[in-house]
Scaffold this motif. Structure first.
Motif, PDB file in Angstrom:
ATOM      1  N   ARG A  63       0.797  -1.214   0.000  1.00 32.56           N
ATOM      2  CA  ARG A  63       0.000   0.000   0.000  1.00 32.56           C
ATOM      3  C   ARG A  63       0.831   1.266   0.000  1.00 32.56           C
ATOM      4  O   ARG A  63       0.491   2.250  -0.654  1.00 32.56           O
ATOM      5  N   ILE A  64       1.911   1.271   0.764  1.00 34.37           N
ATOM      6  CA  ILE A  64       2.714   2.486   0.817  1.00 34.37           C
ATOM      7  C   ILE A  64       3.937   2.382  -0.091  1.00 34.37           C
ATOM      8  O   ILE A  64       4.823   3.217  -0.044  1.00 34.37           O
ATOM      9  N   ARG A  65       3.934   1.347  -0.940  1.00 42.65           N
ATOM     10  CA  ARG A  65       5.023   1.181  -1.904  1.00 42.65           C
ATOM     11  C   ARG A  65       6.391   1.207  -1.249  1.00 42.65           C
ATOM     12  O   ARG A  65       7.250   2.001  -1.611  1.00 42.65           O
ATOM     13  N   ALA A  66       6.575   0.364  -0.255  1.00 37.49           N
ATOM     14  CA  ALA A  66       7.881   0.266   0.389  1.00 37.49           C
ATOM     15  C   ALA A  66       8.199  -1.210   0.596  1.00 37.49           C
ATOM     16  O   ALA A  66       7.317  -2.059   0.473  1.00 37.49           O
ATOM     17  N   GLN A  67       9.448  -1.504   0.905  1.00 37.65           N
ATOM     18  CA  GLN A  67       9.857  -2.876   1.154  1.00 37.65           C
ATOM     19  C   GLN A  67       9.434  -3.294   2.563  1.00 37.65           C
ATOM     20  O   GLN A  67       9.273  -2.444   3.436  1.00 37.65           O
ATOM     21  N   ASN A  68       9.301  -4.589   2.785  1.00 39.20           N
ATOM     22  CA  ASN A  68       8.958  -5.084   4.112  1.00 39.20           C
ATOM     23  C   ASN A  68       9.956  -4.598   5.163  1.00 39.20           C
ATOM     24  O   ASN A  68       9.563  -4.229   6.275  1.00 39.20           O
ATOM     25  N   SER A  69      11.230  -4.595   4.797  1.00 37.43           N
ATOM     26  CA  SER A  69      12.250  -4.207   5.775  1.00 37.43           C
ATOM     27  C   SER A  69      12.054  -2.756   6.221  1.00 37.43           C
ATOM     28  O   SER A  69      12.302  -2.417   7.374  1.00 37.43           O
ATOM     29  N   THR A  70      11.594  -1.926   5.318  1.00 43.52           N
ATOM     30  CA  THR A  70      11.326  -0.526   5.673  1.00 43.52           C
ATOM     31  C   THR A  70      10.154  -0.442   6.641  1.00 43.52           C
ATOM     32  O   THR A  70      10.221   0.247   7.669  1.00 43.52           O
ATOM     33  N   VAL A  71       9.096  -1.174   6.323  1.00 40.01           N
ATOM     34  CA  VAL A  71       7.878  -1.098   7.129  1.00 40.01           C
ATOM     35  C   VAL A  71       8.108  -1.691   8.518  1.00 40.01           C
ATOM     36  O   VAL A  71       7.565  -1.199   9.508  1.00 40.01           O
ATOM     37  N   THR A  72       8.923  -2.729   8.588  1.00 44.40           N
ATOM     38  CA  THR A  72       9.275  -3.289   9.893  1.00 44.40           C
ATOM     39  C   THR A  72       9.768  -2.184  10.819  1.00 44.40           C
ATOM     40  O   THR A  72       9.335  -2.078  11.969  1.00 44.40           O
ATOM     41  N   GLY A  73      10.656  -1.345  10.308  1.00 44.66           N
ATOM     42  CA  GLY A  73      11.201  -0.249  11.100  1.00 44.66           C
ATOM     43  C   GLY A  73      10.140   0.760  11.502  1.00 44.66           C
ATOM     44  O   GLY A  73      10.082   1.197  12.657  1.00 44.66           O
ATOM     45  N   ILE A  74       9.294   1.122  10.560  1.00 48.53           N
ATOM     46  CA  ILE A  74       8.237   2.102  10.836  1.00 48.53           C
ATOM     47  C   ILE A  74       7.320   1.572  11.934  1.00 48.53           C
ATOM     48  O   ILE A  74       6.974   2.288  12.880  1.00 48.53           O
ATOM     49  N   ILE A  75       6.936   0.287  11.811  1.00 47.16           N
ATOM     50  CA  ILE A  75       6.049  -0.319  12.809  1.00 47.16           C
ATOM     51  C   ILE A  75       6.751  -0.437  14.166  1.00 47.16           C
ATOM     52  O   ILE A  75       6.135  -0.213  15.209  1.00 47.16           O
ATOM     53  N   ASP A  76       8.031  -0.768  14.155  1.00 48.66           N
ATOM     54  CA  ASP A  76       8.805  -0.806  15.406  1.00 48.66           C
ATOM     55  C   ASP A  76       8.633   0.496  16.185  1.00 48.66           C
ATOM     56  O   ASP A  76       8.318   0.490  17.374  1.00 48.66           O
ATOM     57  N   ARG A  77       8.853   1.600  15.489  1.00 49.84           N
ATOM     58  CA  ARG A  77       8.806   2.907  16.163  1.00 49.84           C
ATOM     59  C   ARG A  77       7.386   3.255  16.597  1.00 49.84           C
ATOM     60  O   ARG A  77       7.169   3.824  17.668  1.00 49.84           O
ATOM     61  N   MET A  78       6.406   2.872  15.764  1.00 51.49           N
ATOM     62  CA  MET A  78       5.017   3.162  16.125  1.00 51.49           C
ATOM     63  C   MET A  78       4.564   2.317  17.306  1.00 51.49           C
ATOM     64  O   MET A  78       3.776   2.769  18.146  1.00 51.49           O
ATOM     65  N   GLU A  79       5.078   1.097  17.365  1.00 52.10           N
ATOM     66  CA  GLU A  79       4.750   0.219  18.485  1.00 52.10           C
ATOM     67  C   GLU A  79       5.359   0.794  19.766  1.00 52.10           C
ATOM     68  O   GLU A  79       4.711   0.825  20.820  1.00 52.10           O
ATOM     69  N   ARG A  80       6.574   1.274  19.646  1.00 55.50           N
ATOM     70  CA  ARG A  80       7.273   1.878  20.784  1.00 55.50           C
ATOM     71  C   ARG A  80       6.477   3.058  21.330  1.00 55.50           C
ATOM     72  O   ARG A  80       6.432   3.292  22.540  1.00 55.50           O
ATOM     73  N   GLU A  81       5.818   3.799  20.421  1.00 52.72           N
ATOM     74  CA  GLU A  81       5.031   4.965  20.818  1.00 52.72           C
ATOM     75  C   GLU A  81       3.621   4.585  21.253  1.00 52.72           C
ATOM     76  O   GLU A  81       2.811   5.452  21.577  1.00 52.72           O
ATOM     77  N   GLY A  82       3.303   3.283  21.191  1.00 55.23           N
ATOM     78  CA  GLY A  82       1.976   2.838  21.608  1.00 55.23           C
ATOM     79  C   GLY A  82       0.868   3.186  20.635  1.00 55.23           C
ATOM     80  O   GLY A  82      -0.290   3.328  21.030  1.00 55.23           O
ATOM     81  N   LEU A  83       1.200   3.303  19.362  1.00 58.14           N
ATOM     82  CA  LEU A  83       0.189   3.658  18.361  1.00 58.14           C
ATOM     83  C   LEU A  83      -0.413   2.423  17.701  1.00 58.14           C
ATOM     84  O   LEU A  83      -1.567   2.445  17.268  1.00 58.14           O
ATOM     85  N   VAL A  84       0.364   1.347  17.610  1.00 61.68           N
ATOM     86  CA  VAL A  84      -0.102   0.110  16.979  1.00 61.68           C
ATOM     87  C   VAL A  84       0.383  -1.107  17.775  1.00 61.68           C
ATOM     88  O   VAL A  84       1.259  -0.994  18.627  1.00 61.68           O
TER      89      VAL A  84
END
Lengths: 157, 157
Positions: A63-84
């Motif tokens: 959906r966001i036209r990125a590689q899985n490895s990129t999204v892993t990082g984005i989700i890591d940070r969002m999880e850390r912030e308690g968003l997902v």
DNA sequence: CGCGAATACTTCGTACGCGAAGTATTCAGC
DNA sequence: GCTGAATACTTCGCGTACGAAGTATTCGCG
């Protein structure tokens, strides 16, 4: 005969304009996200999850036209912030579903800006005919690029 | 009355297509650069310098639509690889000119791909009328975005 | 001249963004 | 039901990409 150099100048102008529209929209989205403590991609993810419900990491990547490895990082940070939250699928334990927390959902409601919002706003000011023409021509371009991409992939085997 | 949702779907499709064309062109440029040991931005810089001669770091930043701090890093790595040199201006000692080394110039000759090449190729297949229409509509969009951007800047003071 | 503002660039910290390699799980075909 | 290929995701290293703060130099104006 100035046709050739004219045509070339036109192509340059088109490329230049597309790049301008894309980068400027991105920049303004980022700016809007910043105001609520998010980054551009994070805002996009939150809006996607709020619209479509839980999504697997791979689906999110497409959906966001990125590689899985990129999204892993984005989700890591969002999880850390308690968003997902990450949630393993029970039917296929390789799959990870990403789910909004209440905090994440609330944040999505608070931000009215959609990704690429400015671009959308400006597009909406076009006449009906212009919109139709634009879509028609762009679709043509997309179709041909897809063809080229497929050719290159095939030829490399 | 389906007009509204139709129109919205069209806007989404246009945004989607622009993003596709932009990201795909970028990806393919990067791939081409890779084959000669360069990154996408580095290829762009080399081509710019080969075409326009020495450029100040700021000029380079404007051209590739990036911040000075970003370009500083790109030039650092290119200097390390012996592709470019930094040269202080004598007339204004704040200014740094970037110059291609023979190695950098040779590399530029070796790579025939221009940045956003695939996009250009596909654009060239459009009919004369389509090209003119596309440019006309995009220019309209750009003009309006510029207006919006200027408004926001002014209002923030 | 003198000095505060502006300009050009660098440095730093953080967040993408990608490809290659690694791990866990499922699938396919025998 | 076993095993090698495929799939989903993570980890790592590197290169952008940006904004904020810092340094050096030049400009503007009294």
């Amino acid at each position: 005969m100035l046709q050739d150099s004219d045509a070339k100048a036109e192509l340059d102008a088109i490329v230049e304009t597309i790049v301008y529209l894309y980068t400027e929209s991105r920049r303004l989205t980022k700016q809007a996200a910043r105001e609520v403590g998010l980054t551009g991609p994070q805002l996009t993810v939150i809006k996607l999850l709020d619209t479509f419900g839980d999504l697997s990491l791979s689906t999110l990547s497409e959906r966001i036209r990125a590689q899985n490895s990129t999204v892993t990082g984005i989700i890591d940070r969002m999880e850390r912030e308690g968003l997902v939250l990450r949630e393993r699928s029970t039917s296929d334990r390789r799959v990870v579903y990403i789910r909004l927390t209440p905090k994440g959902r609330q944040l999505s409601k608070d931000v009215e800006v959609q990704p690429m919002e400015i671009f959308r706003d400006v597009l909406a000011t076009l006449s009906r005919d212009d919109t139709k023409d634009l879509l028609r021509i762009l679709s043509k371009l997309q179709k041909r690029v897809r063809g080229l991409v497929k050719d290159r992939e095939t030829e490399g085997r």
